[in-house]
Design a protein around this motif. Structure first.
Motif, PDB file in Angstrom:
ATOM      1  N   UNK A 137       0.856  -1.188   0.000  1.00 23.84           N
ATOM      2  CA  UNK A 137       0.000   0.000   0.000  1.00 23.84           C
ATOM      3  C   UNK A 137       0.890   1.237   0.000  1.00 23.84           C
ATOM      4  N   UNK A 138       1.167   1.811  -1.161  1.00 24.22           N
ATOM      5  CA  UNK A 138       2.093   2.955  -1.279  1.00 24.22           C
ATOM      6  C   UNK A 138       1.668   4.183  -0.475  1.00 24.22           C
ATOM      7  N   UNK A 139       0.387   4.303  -0.177  1.00 24.43           N
ATOM      8  CA  UNK A 139      -0.082   5.479   0.563  1.00 24.43           C
ATOM      9  C   UNK A 139       0.277   5.412   2.048  1.00 24.43           C
ATOM     10  N   UNK A 140       0.661   4.245   2.527  1.00 22.14           N
ATOM     11  CA  UNK A 140       0.990   4.092   3.951  1.00 22.14           C
ATOM     12  C   UNK A 140       2.365   4.703   4.232  1.00 22.14           C
ATOM     13  N   UNK A 141       2.459   5.536   5.249  1.00 19.98           N
ATOM     14  CA  UNK A 141       3.705   6.184   5.636  1.00 19.98           C
ATOM     15  C   UNK A 141       4.230   5.567   6.938  1.00 19.98           C
ATOM     16  N   UNK A 142       5.553   5.493   7.052  1.00 19.67           N
ATOM     17  CA  UNK A 142       6.177   4.928   8.249  1.00 19.67           C
ATOM     18  C   UNK A 142       6.706   6.057   9.125  1.00 19.67           C
ATOM     19  N   UNK A 143       6.301   6.058  10.373  1.00 21.14           N
ATOM     20  CA  UNK A 143       6.843   7.019  11.333  1.00 21.14           C
ATOM     21  C   UNK A 143       8.288   6.664  11.692  1.00 21.14           C
ATOM     22  N   UNK A 144       8.982   7.637  12.227  1.00 19.66           N
ATOM     23  CA  UNK A 144      10.351   7.444  12.739  1.00 19.66           C
ATOM     24  C   UNK A 144      11.368   7.113  11.641  1.00 19.66           C
ATOM     25  N   UNK A 145      11.061   7.494  10.405  1.00 13.84           N
ATOM     26  CA  UNK A 145      12.023   7.259   9.321  1.00 13.84           C
ATOM     27  C   UNK A 145      12.630   8.563   8.806  1.00 13.84           C
ATOM     28  N   UNK A 146      12.223   9.701   9.388  1.00 13.07           N
ATOM     29  CA  UNK A 146      12.745  10.997   8.965  1.00 13.07           C
ATOM     30  C   UNK A 146      13.579  11.598  10.096  1.00 13.07           C
ATOM     31  N   UNK A 147      14.593  12.399   9.767  1.00 17.57           N
ATOM     32  CA  UNK A 147      15.416  13.026  10.816  1.00 17.57           C
ATOM     33  C   UNK A 147      14.567  13.801  11.803  1.00 17.57           C
ATOM     34  N   UNK A 148      14.912  13.689  13.077  1.00 16.79           N
ATOM     35  CA  UNK A 148      14.160  14.389  14.106  1.00 16.79           C
ATOM     36  C   UNK A 148      14.293  15.899  13.988  1.00 16.79           C
ATOM     37  N   UNK A 174       7.072  -5.725  -3.574  1.00 20.14           N
ATOM     38  CA  UNK A 174       5.697  -5.798  -3.047  1.00 20.14           C
ATOM     39  C   UNK A 174       5.252  -7.237  -2.807  1.00 20.14           C
ATOM     40  N   UNK A 175       4.513  -7.406  -1.733  1.00 15.07           N
ATOM     41  CA  UNK A 175       3.987  -8.725  -1.392  1.00 15.07           C
ATOM     42  C   UNK A 175       2.498  -8.742  -1.742  1.00 15.07           C
ATOM     43  N   UNK A 176       2.173  -9.391  -2.844  1.00 14.94           N
ATOM     44  CA  UNK A 176       0.779  -9.404  -3.301  1.00 14.94           C
ATOM     45  C   UNK A 176      -0.120 -10.209  -2.368  1.00 14.94           C
ATOM     46  N   UNK A 177       0.464 -11.154  -1.661  1.00 15.73           N
ATOM     47  CA  UNK A 177      -0.354 -12.030  -0.809  1.00 15.73           C
ATOM     48  C   UNK A 177      -1.034 -11.256   0.307  1.00 15.73           C
ATOM     49  N   UNK A 178      -0.362 -10.213   0.818  1.00 17.32           N
ATOM     50  CA  UNK A 178      -0.925  -9.493   1.971  1.00 17.32           C
ATOM     51  C   UNK A 178      -2.163  -8.703   1.579  1.00 17.32           C
ATOM     52  N   UNK A 179      -2.301  -8.356   0.308  1.00 19.84           N
ATOM     53  CA  UNK A 179      -3.476  -7.606  -0.139  1.00 19.84           C
ATOM     54  C   UNK A 179      -4.742  -8.454  -0.096  1.00 19.84           C
ATOM     55  N   UNK A 180      -4.581  -9.748   0.077  1.00 20.57           N
ATOM     56  CA  UNK A 180      -5.735 -10.639   0.143  1.00 20.57           C
ATOM     57  C   UNK A 180      -6.391 -10.617   1.525  1.00 20.57           C
ATOM     58  N   UNK A 181      -5.708 -10.026   2.525  1.00 18.74           N
ATOM     59  CA  UNK A 181      -6.252  -9.990   3.875  1.00 18.74           C
ATOM     60  C   UNK A 181      -7.092  -8.726   4.079  1.00 18.74           C
ATOM     61  N   UNK A 185      -8.026  -4.250   9.600  1.00 15.88           N
ATOM     62  CA  UNK A 185      -8.856  -3.327  10.375  1.00 15.88           C
ATOM     63  C   UNK A 185      -8.037  -2.705  11.501  1.00 15.88           C
ATOM     64  N   UNK A 186      -8.242  -1.441  11.834  1.00 19.57           N
ATOM     65  CA  UNK A 186      -9.188  -0.512  11.180  1.00 19.57           C
ATOM     66  C   UNK A 186      -8.692  -0.057   9.803  1.00 19.57           C
ATOM     67  N   UNK A 187      -7.370   0.129   9.627  1.00 14.17           N
ATOM     68  CA  UNK A 187      -6.814   0.429   8.306  1.00 14.17           C
ATOM     69  C   UNK A 187      -5.308   0.190   8.343  1.00 14.17           C
ATOM     70  N   UNK A 188      -4.693   0.207   7.178  1.00 16.89           N
ATOM     71  CA  UNK A 188      -3.271  -0.117   7.080  1.00 16.89           C
ATOM     72  C   UNK A 188      -2.388   0.874   7.840  1.00 16.89           C
ATOM     73  N   UNK A 189      -2.714   2.166   7.742  1.00 18.43           N
ATOM     74  CA  UNK A 189      -1.889   3.184   8.387  1.00 18.43           C
ATOM     75  C   UNK A 189      -1.899   3.037   9.904  1.00 18.43           C
ATOM     76  N   UNK A 190      -3.063   2.764  10.471  1.00 14.93           N
ATOM     77  CA  UNK A 190      -3.173   2.600  11.919  1.00 14.93           C
ATOM     78  C   UNK A 190      -2.364   1.395  12.391  1.00 14.93           C
ATOM     79  N   UNK A 191      -2.397   0.330  11.610  1.00 12.11           N
ATOM     80  CA  UNK A 191      -1.648  -0.873  11.969  1.00 12.11           C
ATOM     81  C   UNK A 191      -0.144  -0.582  11.970  1.00 12.11           C
ATOM     82  N   UNK A 192       0.325   0.114  10.927  1.00 13.03           N
ATOM     83  CA  UNK A 192       1.757   0.446  10.852  1.00 13.03           C
ATOM     84  C   UNK A 192       2.154   1.362  11.999  1.00 13.03           C
ATOM     85  N   UNK A 193       1.319   2.337  12.310  1.00 14.67           N
ATOM     86  CA  UNK A 193       1.625   3.266  13.404  1.00 14.67           C
ATOM     87  C   UNK A 193       1.731   2.541  14.750  1.00 14.67           C
TER      88      UNK A 193
END
Length: 291
Positions: free
Chosen positions: A60-71, A201-208, A211-219
């Motif tokens: 999911x390219x729209x998902x952003x990862x925290x803690x990857x940018x200089x403080x 990219x892992x196509x298999x994970x898109x089959x799941x 919830x609630x959404x990808x961004x919340x899970x990554x955060x």
């Protein structure tokens, strides 16, 4: 006879030392087994946790990862891991050398400006740094003897909170990575901001259904991943310490054994020489009485 007495004293002292080093080797070997098991258990967990985050971000390219940018802050935390006790070869010295290299190289300007804060886990590194006119600010005590996740994760949370509050620019961890019982490799690893490797990219994970959404899970996963990474670093350092001490004591025991054999040979030669001299004196006395 005084010479023989001195050699016997040295042999006795070396044998006593050999008993001590042999006992320390066995103790370190027993502790190494547990520490190595801990490392073997944490590595797959951390790897899979990072793998899940990678899969989500790559899928999911729209998902952003925290803690990857200089403080946003100016402070740089240098977290140094070593040991509380010595007799482990160059284990502590190698870490201190890596710290000195950082302060003279990559962090030179920040260190001169007072933006580098050094935190230490391990009394030996604390002493060695201070003897080199490098003054750490914090010494974390009691963590190496009882590396509980609940306590270690609090240290990671302190760094994460400082990053979130805009105080921290980045955090670097210097430690010994565990390769095997005889090999430890000094690592200078940037803890924050974290570097996430790019994967396909892992196509298999898109089959799941997520919830609630990808961004919340990554955060929610990122802080857990950072705590696990920090805990893994501590366990790696502890396992490396026991491996280094076991190897060092093994070499010391072998050297003591070789020295004992050399002294025993020297003692035998000296004793033989003394007996020969006594026989010559008795023979000479008997010849003198005959005349």
């Amino acid at each position: 006879m005084a010479n023989l007495r001195d050699i016997r004293t040295r042999i006795s002292a070396v044998k006593t030392t050999m008993q001590v080093t042999s006992a320390m080797k066995m103790i370190s070997a027993a502790r190494l087994k547990k520490a190595q098991d801990d490392v073997d258990h944490i590595r797959p967990y951390t790897s899979h946790l990072i793998g899940i985050i990678n899969d989500l971000v790559s899928t999911y390219p729209d998902v952003k990862i925290n803690y990857t940018f200089p403080g946003k802050g100016e402070k740089i935390v240098l977290f140094v891991l070593a040991s509380d006790r010595g007799l482990c070869g160059a284990f502590n010295a190698n870490v201190v050398k890596a710290v000195q290299k950082l302060l003279k190289g990559e962090l030179k300007d920040d260190y001169k400006n007072g933006n580098v804060e050094i935190r230490v886990m391990g009394k030996q590194a604390w002493k060695m740094l201070r003897s080199r006119n490098i003054n750490p600010r914090i010494l974390e005590e009691g963590q190496l003897s009882d590396p509980a996740y609940s306590k270690i994760s609090m240290l990671a949370d302190e760094l994460i909170d400082e990053y979130d509050l805009g105080i921290l620019k980045k955090a670097i961890v210097v430690y010994n990575s565990f390769i095997n019982a005889a090999v430890q490799e000094v690592q200078v690893q940037q803890f924050l901001p974290v570097s996430i490797p790019e994967i396909k990219p892992n196509k298999a994970i898109s089959e799941y259904i997520l919830e609630p959404n990808q961004q919340t899970i990554v955060n929610s996963l990122m802080p857990k991943a950072l705590r696990s990474l920090f805990y893994q670093v501590v366990l790696e350092s502890i396992a490396s310490e026991h491996g280094a001490r076991m190897t060092s004591m093994h070499k010391a025991t072998d050297n003591a054994d070789a020295l004992t054999k050399e002294l025993q040979l020297l003692y035998n030669k000296a004793r033989q020489s003394t007996i020969t001299n006594e026989l010559i004196e008795i023979t000479s006395g008997a010849e003198a009485l005959k005349k």
